[in-house]
Design a protein around this motif. Sequence first.
Motif, PDB file in Angstrom:
ATOM      1  N   PHE A   1      31.408  -6.381  56.217  1.00  0.00           N
ATOM      2  CA  PHE A   1      32.109  -7.656  56.071  1.00  0.00           C
ATOM      3  C   PHE A   1      33.141  -7.584  54.948  1.00  0.00           C
ATOM      4  O   PHE A   1      34.295  -8.004  55.112  1.00  0.00           O
ATOM      5  N   LEU A   2      32.731  -7.028  53.811  1.00  0.00           N
ATOM      6  CA  LEU A   2      33.663  -6.909  52.691  1.00  0.00           C
ATOM      7  C   LEU A   2      34.808  -5.956  53.012  1.00  0.00           C
ATOM      8  O   LEU A   2      35.947  -6.172  52.585  1.00  0.00           O
ATOM      9  N   GLN A   3      34.505  -4.888  53.736  1.00  0.00           N
ATOM     10  CA  GLN A   3      35.553  -3.937  54.104  1.00  0.00           C
ATOM     11  C   GLN A   3      36.631  -4.612  54.951  1.00  0.00           C
ATOM     12  O   GLN A   3      37.835  -4.410  54.734  1.00  0.00           O
ATOM     13  N   ARG A   4      36.198  -5.420  55.907  1.00  0.00           N
ATOM     14  CA  ARG A   4      37.161  -6.112  56.750  1.00  0.00           C
ATOM     15  C   ARG A   4      37.894  -7.210  55.987  1.00  0.00           C
ATOM     16  O   ARG A   4      39.095  -7.414  56.185  1.00  0.00           O
ATOM     17  N   MET A   5      37.167  -7.904  55.112  1.00  0.00           N
ATOM     18  CA  MET A   5      37.777  -9.011  54.394  1.00  0.00           C
ATOM     19  C   MET A   5      38.845  -8.517  53.411  1.00  0.00           C
ATOM     20  O   MET A   5      39.845  -9.193  53.165  1.00  0.00           O
TER      21      MET A   5
ATOM     22  N   GLN B   1      44.192  -9.343  55.076  1.00  0.00           N
ATOM     23  CA  GLN B   1      45.038  -9.915  54.022  1.00  0.00           C
ATOM     24  C   GLN B   1      46.392 -10.359  54.574  1.00  0.00           C
ATOM     25  O   GLN B   1      46.971 -11.347  54.099  1.00  0.00           O
ATOM     26  N   SER B   2      46.895  -9.657  55.572  1.00  0.00           N
ATOM     27  CA  SER B   2      48.155 -10.070  56.193  1.00  0.00           C
ATOM     28  C   SER B   2      48.001 -11.385  56.939  1.00  0.00           C
ATOM     29  O   SER B   2      48.926 -12.202  56.986  1.00  0.00           O
ATOM     30  N   LEU B   3      46.816 -11.613  57.532  1.00  0.00           N
ATOM     31  CA  LEU B   3      46.553 -12.893  58.187  1.00  0.00           C
ATOM     32  C   LEU B   3      46.543 -14.029  57.175  1.00  0.00           C
ATOM     33  O   LEU B   3      47.042 -15.129  57.445  1.00  0.00           O
TER      34      LEU B   3
ATOM     35  N   PRO C   1      40.471 -16.963  57.672  1.00  0.00           N
ATOM     36  CA  PRO C   1      40.079 -16.977  59.090  1.00  0.00           C
ATOM     37  C   PRO C   1      38.763 -16.235  59.296  1.00  0.00           C
ATOM     38  O   PRO C   1      38.351 -15.403  58.474  1.00  0.00           O
ATOM     39  N   ALA C   2      38.098 -16.524  60.401  1.00  0.00           N
ATOM     40  CA  ALA C   2      36.815 -15.894  60.708  1.00  0.00           C
ATOM     41  C   ALA C   2      37.003 -14.391  60.946  1.00  0.00           C
ATOM     42  O   ALA C   2      38.037 -13.945  61.432  1.00  0.00           O
TER      43      ALA C   2
END
Length: 413
Positions: free
Chosen positions: A346-350, A356-358, A366-367
């Motif tokens: 989760f942290l890797q994706r966040m 970050q571009s989103l 965002p989810a």
Amino acid sequence: MKNNTRILGPVLLVAVTVILFVLPSVLSEALVNAAVQMLIAALFASAFNVLAGQGGMLSFGHAAYFGVGTFATLHAMNALSGEGLLPTPLLPLFGALGGAAIGLFAGWFSTKRSGVYFSMITLALAELLHALAPHLKSVFGGEGGVSAMRMPAWGFSFGTANEVYYLTLIWVLISLGLLFLFTRTPLGRLTLGLRDNAHRLRFLGYNVHLLRVMVFVISATFSGVAGGLLAMSNEAGNYVLFEIHKSSEVVLNTYIGGVAVFLGPAIGAAVMTFFGYVVSDMTRAWLLYQGIIFVAVMMFMPTGISGIAVWWRSSKQSNLVLTRFVLLWASGVLIVAAGTVFIIEFLQRMMGPDYQSLRKAGNDWPAIELFGYGWSPTSIATWLLPLVFIVAGGLILRVITEKWHTLNEREAV
């Protein structure tokens, strides 16, 4: 049933060997190639354990002898074309010679010191070779490395993954057999003395420095064989083989498997190589998982994976009781692992650039899609769920450990 453990060991060893010989018939070509890498890693870890586990000399630069064995075999493949007195199946002998030659040179200097000084010297020598390799293009090929081709011999083309697998398997089995025989020789027994009390050996009149050099050379020789098998498998190699991560990898694999059991390092290397093969395609954080596994093993299971077999054999409890405890303990580990994996992924994706571009595009938190579900970073449930898993698994492990200690105390009384 506990009295049958001495018979069970050889039977299990024969069964595993038979399984290894029939594996290519049931595996895909990709998995056969992965199995080849597992076998090479197992031999490399077993050779390293002669020095570190049995001799008590922790080397941080063993990739040097592995890499030299690879290049020596590649040059032999190009020079001899796998013909004459040294056909293709025997070319890893050049890896052994290359590892032994460099091992004799490095071992003579590094074994003049012990402990952390020995480790630092081995690291420095390996890094020196790594720094020189790009400039010695005639030997190491520069950026492009050195390539070669396996040539037919003895009626085999050595052009298929299965033939390479059997060639590697036979070499690994012979090498492991020789290393095991070494542990039963007088020099092998003295190796344990080097680890436990070198001062006493010196007092008894032994040349401790010479003993250490001999053990170092034996370890480097079989590391060179492992490197030679890598050359046979990949048909190419470059100076990346000398990088520190290869040396650190064999240290981690060896201690995860366990240095107290002869096949412990081989088991650890095979398991971790397969783990890397599978997990590296699933996540970019696979190296982090390897580090977590090593830390967890050293903290909670310092004898390594093979220590479970030693514990099982020495325990006075019945096999049924031991099985129940192992299954409960494994369930606790899996629950903790589930929570840990969730947090890491989760942290890797966040924190990844895509997410970050989103956010920069104007979307507030965002989810995140993970395990087939969208998790909101601002939701308490997203962070509470993995914590519940970690706490629940930790409580299971604690309760099982306390019950085990209580059972042993009652047995002792």
